[in-house]
Design an enzyme around this catalytic site. Structure first.
Site, PDB file in Angstrom:
ATOM      1  N   LYS A 192       0.810  -1.196   0.000  1.00 19.71           N
ATOM      2  CA  LYS A 192       0.000   0.000   0.000  1.00 19.71           C
ATOM      3  C   LYS A 192       0.860   1.271   0.000  1.00 19.71           C
ATOM      4  CE  LYS A 192      -3.388  -2.173   3.057  1.00 19.71           C
ATOM      5  NZ  LYS A 192      -3.984  -2.084   4.413  1.00 19.71           N
ATOM      6  N   GLY A 193       2.088   1.140   0.479  1.00 22.27           N
ATOM      7  CA  GLY A 193       2.895   2.318   0.814  1.00 22.27           C
ATOM      8  C   GLY A 193       3.114   3.337  -0.281  1.00 22.27           C
TER       9      GLY A 193
ATOM     10  N   GLU B 113       8.035   2.443  -5.603  1.00 25.52           N
ATOM     11  CA  GLU B 113       8.023   1.959  -4.222  1.00 25.52           C
ATOM     12  C   GLU B 113       8.180   3.138  -3.259  1.00 25.52           C
ATOM     13  OE1 GLU B 113       7.062   0.088  -2.050  1.00 25.52           O
ATOM     14  OE2 GLU B 113       8.296  -1.706  -1.931  1.00 25.52           O
ATOM     15  N   ASP B 114       7.610   3.016  -2.072  1.00 27.55           N
ATOM     16  CA  ASP B 114       7.727   4.096  -1.085  1.00 27.55           C
ATOM     17  C   ASP B 114       9.141   4.207  -0.529  1.00 27.55           C
ATOM     18  OD1 ASP B 114       7.514   1.664   0.263  1.00 27.55           O
ATOM     19  OD2 ASP B 114       6.017   2.345   1.710  1.00 27.55           O
TER      20      ASP B 114
ATOM     21  N   ASP C 135      14.398  -0.288   2.035  1.00 21.99           N
ATOM     22  CA  ASP C 135      14.985  -0.383   3.364  1.00 21.99           C
ATOM     23  C   ASP C 135      16.100  -1.446   3.305  1.00 21.99           C
ATOM     24  OD1 ASP C 135      15.230  -0.081   6.121  1.00 21.99           O
ATOM     25  OD2 ASP C 135      13.579  -1.417   6.590  1.00 21.99           O
TER      26      ASP C 135
ATOM     27  N   LYS D 109      17.065   3.963   2.518  1.00 23.52           N
ATOM     28  CA  LYS D 109      17.801   3.944   3.801  1.00 23.52           C
ATOM     29  C   LYS D 109      19.040   3.082   3.592  1.00 23.52           C
ATOM     30  CE  LYS D 109      14.070   3.555   7.069  1.00 23.52           C
ATOM     31  NZ  LYS D 109      13.455   2.659   8.060  1.00 23.52           N
TER      32      LYS D 109
ATOM     33  N   PHE E  73      12.702   5.343  11.517  1.00 20.63           N
ATOM     34  CA  PHE E  73      11.434   4.821  11.032  1.00 20.63           C
ATOM     35  C   PHE E  73      10.532   6.001  10.679  1.00 20.63           C
ATOM     36  CE2 PHE E  73       7.297   2.898  10.924  1.00 20.63           C
ATOM     37  CZ  PHE E  73       7.559   1.699  10.289  1.00 20.63           C
ATOM     38  N   VAL E  74      10.130   6.060   9.423  1.00 18.11           N
ATOM     39  CA  VAL E  74       9.365   7.218   8.959  1.00 18.11           C
ATOM     40  C   VAL E  74       7.908   6.847   8.642  1.00 18.11           C
ATOM     41  CG1 VAL E  74      11.280   8.607   8.091  1.00 18.11           C
ATOM     42  CG2 VAL E  74      10.297   6.846   6.623  1.00 18.11           C
TER      43      VAL E  74
ATOM     44  N   ASP F 113       3.228   3.889   6.678  1.00 20.29           N
ATOM     45  CA  ASP F 113       2.442   3.698   7.909  1.00 20.29           C
ATOM     46  C   ASP F 113       3.273   3.155   9.063  1.00 20.29           C
ATOM     47  OD1 ASP F 113       2.803   1.005   6.840  1.00 20.29           O
ATOM     48  OD2 ASP F 113       1.305   0.393   8.310  1.00 20.29           O
TER      49      ASP F 113
ATOM     50  N   ARG G 121      -0.680   7.142   7.212  1.00 26.78           N
ATOM     51  CA  ARG G 121      -0.484   7.179   5.756  1.00 26.78           C
ATOM     52  C   ARG G 121      -0.964   8.503   5.154  1.00 26.78           C
ATOM     53  NH1 ARG G 121       0.856   1.952   3.971  1.00 26.78           N
ATOM     54  NH2 ARG G 121      -0.154   0.243   5.058  1.00 26.78           N
TER      55      ARG G 121
HETATM   56  P1  IMP Z   1      12.588  -3.829   2.578  1.00 25.10           P
HETATM   57  O1  IMP Z   1      12.211  -5.164   1.996  1.00 25.10           O
HETATM   58  O2  IMP Z   1      13.310  -3.992   3.903  1.00 25.10           O
HETATM   59  O3  IMP Z   1      13.340  -2.929   1.644  1.00 25.10           O
HETATM   60  O4  IMP Z   1      11.258  -3.152   3.039  1.00 25.10           O
HETATM   61  C1  IMP Z   1      10.448  -2.432   2.236  1.00 25.10           C
HETATM   62  C2  IMP Z   1       9.103  -2.179   2.892  1.00 25.10           C
HETATM   63  O5  IMP Z   1       9.177  -2.095   4.342  1.00 25.10           O
HETATM   64  C3  IMP Z   1       8.605  -0.844   2.426  1.00 25.10           C
HETATM   65  O6  IMP Z   1       7.886  -0.959   1.235  1.00 25.10           O
HETATM   66  C4  IMP Z   1       7.737  -0.395   3.599  1.00 25.10           C
HETATM   67  O7  IMP Z   1       6.444  -0.914   3.446  1.00 25.10           O
HETATM   68  C5  IMP Z   1       8.391  -1.016   4.826  1.00 25.10           C
HETATM   69  N1  IMP Z   1       9.247  -0.036   5.522  1.00 25.10           N
HETATM   70  C6  IMP Z   1      10.583  -0.036   5.584  1.00 25.10           C
HETATM   71  N2  IMP Z   1      11.039   1.026   6.288  1.00 25.10           N
HETATM   72  C7  IMP Z   1       9.956   1.721   6.666  1.00 25.10           C
HETATM   73  C8  IMP Z   1       9.769   2.959   7.412  1.00 25.10           C
HETATM   74  O8  IMP Z   1      10.700   3.625   7.879  1.00 25.10           O
HETATM   75  N3  IMP Z   1       8.472   3.348   7.582  1.00 25.10           N
HETATM   76  C9  IMP Z   1       7.411   2.661   7.100  1.00 25.10           C
HETATM   77  N4  IMP Z   1       7.537   1.522   6.390  1.00 25.10           N
HETATM   78  C10 IMP Z   1       8.800   1.056   6.173  1.00 25.10           C
END
Ligand code: IMP
Length: 174
Positions: A40-41, A96-97, A100, A128, A149-150, A156, A162
């Site tokens: 959803k992000g 993508e939002d 991470d 990040k 954490f944002v 969210d 959101r």
């Molecule tokens: P990754 O697989 O660790 O890169 O995670 C990606 C997903 O984790 C993102 O699409 C977000 O939904 C969630 N996420 C990672 N960091 C944050 C944050 O700081 N705030 C909110 N959601 C996050």
């Protein structure tokens, strides 16, 4: 009750999204382009981004769930809502939002690659790098942020925040 410290305000986001839209329009003129918003992000970011793109595009959505404890991603990703159209032969940008650890995007890219798009790129609002566990190519990037954490602008915490028009950091009230 947590308080929220503004990290990136609405004006800075709008300015950056406009330039991302211009860069995409410039790079993909004449292409059969599909933007895939990862739910959803990315829904708020994608909604603004598509309106900053001046060339014809199609929009599709993907939803995925990542299994892990708490806010930690495990890398085991399941697609819970798939694309409605094939992407074979099309130029694709995954929106993508936040990248991470990179595990979610890494899984999505290898999945989408098997569908034989003409090209496959990533547009992420936030990155990040401190938490990166796998290298993911980011062709269009909004902002690099610290390991915090944002929330807001689509992101969210437990499904809340959101709707904030800015990106903020959750902080415990003292
Ligand atoms: P990754 O697989 O660790 O890169 O995670 C990606 C997903 O984790 C993102 O699409 C977000 O939904 C969630 N996420 C990672 N960091 C944050 C944050 O700081 N705030 C909110 N959601 C996050």
């Amino acid at each position: 009750m947590p308080t929220i410290r503004t990290l990136i305000d609405a004006q800075a986001i709008a300015y950056r999204v406009k330039s991302l839209g211009a860069a995409i329009s410039h790079a993909h003129r004449g292409h059969d382009l599909v933007l895939i918003s990862v739910l959803k992000g990315s829904f708020v970011f994608a909604a603004d981004l598509v309106r900053a793109i001046e060339i014809p595009i199609a929009v599709d959505f993907l939803a995925c769930q990542s299994y892990g404890a708490g806010t930690e991603t495990s890398g085991v990703v399941k697609i819970t809502h798939d694309l409605t159209q094939p992407i074979e032969g099309k130029h694709v940008i995954v929106v993508e939002d936040i990248i991470d650890t990179g595990l979610t995007m890494s899984y999505l890219l290898s999945n989408l690659e098997t569908r034989k798009p003409a090209s496959l790129e990533v547009c992420a609002l936030l990155h990040k790098p401190a938490r990166s566990r796998v290298k993911v190519p980011i062709h269009y990037l909004g902002f690099t942020i610290e390991d915090v954490f944002v929330v807001g602008y689509g992101l969210d915490f437990a499904e809340r925040y959101r709707n904030l028009p800015y990106i903020g950091v959750l902080e415990e009230e003292r």
